[in-house]
Design a protein around this motif. Structure first.
Motif, PDB file in Angstrom:
ATOM      1  N   ALA A  32       1.088  -1.214  -0.351  1.00  0.00           N
ATOM      2  CA  ALA A  32       0.231   0.133  -0.327  1.00  0.00           C
ATOM      3  C   ALA A  32       0.957   1.216  -0.050  1.00  0.00           C
ATOM      4  CB  ALA A  32      -1.152  -0.068   1.083  1.00  0.00           C
ATOM      5  N   GLU A  33       0.749   1.912  -0.891  1.00  0.00           N
ATOM      6  CA  GLU A  33       1.619   3.206  -1.150  1.00  0.00           C
ATOM      7  C   GLU A  33       0.218   4.364  -1.105  1.00  0.00           C
ATOM      8  OE1 GLU A  33       4.547   4.825  -0.435  1.00  0.00           O
ATOM      9  OE2 GLU A  33       3.150   7.067  -0.453  1.00  0.00           O
ATOM     10  N   ARG A  34       0.133   5.574   0.124  1.00  0.00           N
ATOM     11  CA  ARG A  34      -0.697   6.832   0.061  1.00  0.00           C
ATOM     12  C   ARG A  34      -0.604   7.692  -1.124  1.00  0.00           C
ATOM     13  NH1 ARG A  34       0.102   9.010   5.996  1.00  0.00           N
ATOM     14  NH2 ARG A  34       1.876  10.177   5.395  1.00  0.00           N
ATOM     15  N   GLY A  39       8.757   7.278  -1.801  1.00  0.00           N
ATOM     16  CA  GLY A  39       8.939   8.085  -0.080  1.00  0.00           C
ATOM     17  C   GLY A  39       9.886   9.225  -0.383  1.00  0.00           C
ATOM     18  N   THR A  40      10.598   9.430   0.796  1.00  0.00           N
ATOM     19  CA  THR A  40      11.118  10.745   0.742  1.00  0.00           C
ATOM     20  C   THR A  40      12.305  11.230  -0.278  1.00  0.00           C
ATOM     21  OG1 THR A  40      10.308  10.611   3.046  1.00  0.00           O
ATOM     22  CG2 THR A  40      12.297  12.321   3.042  1.00  0.00           C
ATOM     23  N   CYS A  41      13.225  10.211   0.019  1.00  0.00           N
ATOM     24  CA  CYS A  41      14.361  10.094  -0.737  1.00  0.00           C
ATOM     25  C   CYS A  41      13.828  10.778  -2.197  1.00  0.00           C
ATOM     26  CB  CYS A  41      15.031   8.752  -0.490  1.00  0.00           C
ATOM     27  SG  CYS A  41      16.793   8.752  -1.635  1.00  0.00           S
ATOM     28  N   GLY A 305      13.227   1.649   8.658  1.00  0.00           N
ATOM     29  CA  GLY A 305      13.157   2.673   7.472  1.00  0.00           C
ATOM     30  C   GLY A 305      13.408   3.447   9.193  1.00  0.00           C
ATOM     31  N   ASP A 306      13.410   4.886   8.478  1.00  0.00           N
ATOM     32  CA  ASP A 306      12.736   5.668   9.324  1.00  0.00           C
ATOM     33  C   ASP A 306      12.116   5.735  10.105  1.00  0.00           C
ATOM     34  OD1 ASP A 306      15.107   6.988   7.602  1.00  0.00           O
ATOM     35  OD2 ASP A 306      13.798   8.652   7.599  1.00  0.00           O
ATOM     36  N   CYS A 307      10.530   5.428  10.360  1.00  0.00           N
ATOM     37  CA  CYS A 307       9.884   5.626  10.747  1.00  0.00           C
ATOM     38  C   CYS A 307      10.297   3.948  12.323  1.00  0.00           C
ATOM     39  CB  CYS A 307       8.519   4.147  10.557  1.00  0.00           C
ATOM     40  SG  CYS A 307       8.660   2.526  10.486  1.00  0.00           S
TER      41      CYS A 307
END
Ligand SMILES: Cc1cc2nc3c(=O)[nH]c(=O)nc-3n(C[C@H](O)[C@H](O)[C@H](O)COP(=O)(O)OP(=O)(O)OC[C@H]3O[C@@H](n4cnc5c(N)ncnc54)[C@H](O)[C@@H]3O)c2cc1C
Length: 457
Positions: A32-34, A39-41, A305-307
């Motif tokens: 799923a991608e909202r 992403g950020t990068c 990742g970052d989370c």
């Protein structure tokens, strides 16, 4: 309810390669991608900013043309074209990734915001999926601090500043750390007046003091104003745009700018993920708590990742994928704590960093040997006319192993890998000292520096 073998939430730096490895083993995956794939990068972090840094470097070098005997006319920065270039870099990576995922056999890509409905199920809109394995790769976003007046002025974040197709007359950057400094120097080189406002006593306080001072020198030499010890930061509208309250005690009490960028840290995208319905534990800042294999407290759920607060970089997120995939598919026993910290700050010249700072090494109580060399004594830097900065290495006197290093100088982001590789190999420093590097390079002076180690005072 649709049953799959694995659910991945977020198409950042870990989710898509994990989908690739899982589906290659024959598993079915729902990813799923909202918002934006990559992403950020890809969309608001590394790729567009490093493309902008490249444009800023081109402007800087063009202005310095005469230093190299090259005569250029007046240098003008065409911001719409600068942005077009950066945007094209992002778009190519994003669409390549999106296309790759859409063609991935066994992977169902669902667009929308995913939330847990329970420990083994995730809802995206009206659809519910269940799986025995769920991987969270939701990343983070810019933190908007609760500063006095923050809601009374328009402010920029690392995302919205990418949409600026003009050069601000005076950009005030609140936050003198990694993200803030990259934007500060790039916009100065595009032609803006820039002031960096930092609440601590020095820029980039996680680095050793001498590195942090050398960075301040590089930035101030380009005309960037630096206000440290800004203990009472506040924002208010004024005639020029925004007035940033800087200091309650010394110096001018405020700075007025046309635009203000808030670059004061990041926060994880975990607030609206239904983690409570799955029973997944988070820390006080909302980061998902994981063990050394990135497993959460709920069996069958991992956070990458970052989370998970175990890294804040693209390479650490990707390495999280490698650890989880190797342990699950290859029967490996890889751990996050095996990872040696390494990163770069992409001002120009860049700072390449690996392992501990001298301050961190001292705090361990070890006997230390320190090597230093200014970039003004590096042939390659002299030849390129880029002699700002220094290199520094920290060695454990007893084990003779390298504990950390910093290369702030031209090519520092690449040259640091020689040290990183030695640290990963676990060898003593003399292996690197006796290597025969290529001339002329920045790396060739690392063995020389190691030949001149001194006990830490
Ligand atoms: C300005 C800037 C410059 C940077 N420069 C560098 C650099 O030079 N080098 C470097 O290594 N790192 C850099 N970083 C950091 C790097 O971008 C991040 O560490 C990296 O992108 C983290 O990847 P990730 O996989 O954890 O998550 P992200 O890349 O943030 O991806 C998370 C994805 O999850 C999606 N998502 C979130 N919640 C949900 C949900 N509920 N449902 C569905 N989808 C969801 C998001 O839309 C996003 O696509 C930079 C960051 C910034 C802000």
């Amino acid at each position: 309810m649709t049953r799959v073998d694995a659910i991945i939430i977020g198409a950042g730096q870990a989710g898509p390669p994990l989908a690739g490895r899982l589906t290659a083993t024959g598993m079915t995956v729902m990813l799923a991608e909202r918002h934006l794939f990559g992403g950020t990068c890809v969309n608001t972090g590394c790729m567009p900013t490093k493309a902008l840094v490249a444009s800023a470097y081109a402007a800087h070098l063009a202005r310095r043309g005469a230093d190299f005997g090259v005569i250029t006319g007046p240098v003008r920065v065409d911001m719409p074209r600068v942005h077009e270039r950066a945007h094209a870099v992002t778009l190519k990576a994003r669409s390549g990734l999106e296309k790759g995922l859409s063609r991935m056999h066994g992977c169902t890509v669902v667009r929308g915001h995913a939330r847990f409905d329970g420990p083994d199920r995730v809802r995206v809109g009206d659809e519910v999926f269940t799986a025995p394995r769920i991987f969270i790769n939701v990343g983070g976003r810019a933190r908007v601090p609760d500063l006095p007046g923050v809601h009374d002025v328009p402010f920029l974040t690392n995302t919205s500043i990418l949409a600026l197709d003009r050069v601000p007359a005076h950009l005030v950057v609140v936050g003198g750390s990694y993200i803030g400094l990259e934007f500060a120097q790039m916009f100065r080189r595009f032609g803006a007046d820039v002031t960096v406002v930092e609440k601590g006593p020095r820029l980039i306080a996680r680095e050793d003091e001498e590195v942090s001072h050398a960075i301040a020198e590089i930035l101030t030499a380009e005309g960037i104003a630096v206000r440290t010890n800004a203990t009472c930061i506040s924002l208010a509208p004024d005639d020029q745009g925004v007035r940033v309250g800087v200091d309650c005690t010394d110096g001018a009490p405020s700075v007025s700018g046309s635009d203000v960028l808030l670059a004061v840290g990041r926060q994880p995208n975990t607030g609206d993920l239904g983690l409570d319905r799955a029973g997944v534990a988070v820390d006080d800042h909302g980061y998902i708590t994981v063990d050394d294999t990135l497993a959460t407290n709920v069996p069958g759920i991992w956070a990458l990742g970052d989370c998970n607060r175990r890294g804040a970089f693209t390479h650490t997120s990707y390495n999280d994928f490698e650890i989880v995939a190797a342990n699950m598919i290859d029967g490996a026993e890889r751990r996050v704590s095996d990872r040696i910290s390494a990163y770069a700050l992409y001002i120009d010249p860049p700072l390449g960093r690996v392992g501990m700072t001298e301050d961190q090494a001292r705090a361990t109580g070890r006997q230390l040997l320190i090597g230093r060399r200014p970039m003004s004594k590096v042939g390659r830097a002299i030849e390129k006319g880029e002699t700002q900065g220094l290199m520094k290495i920290v060695v454990d006197a007893e084990s003779r192993k390298i504990l950390g290093a910093a290369i702030l100088g031209t090519g520092g982001d690449e040259a640091i890998h020689g040290v990183l590789d030695m640290m990963n190999a676990g060898v003593t420093y003399d292996v690197l000292q006796h290597a025969v590097p290529i001339h002329p390079t920045v790396s060739e002076l690392i063995p020389t520096m190691l030949g001149d180690l001194r006990p830490a005072e």
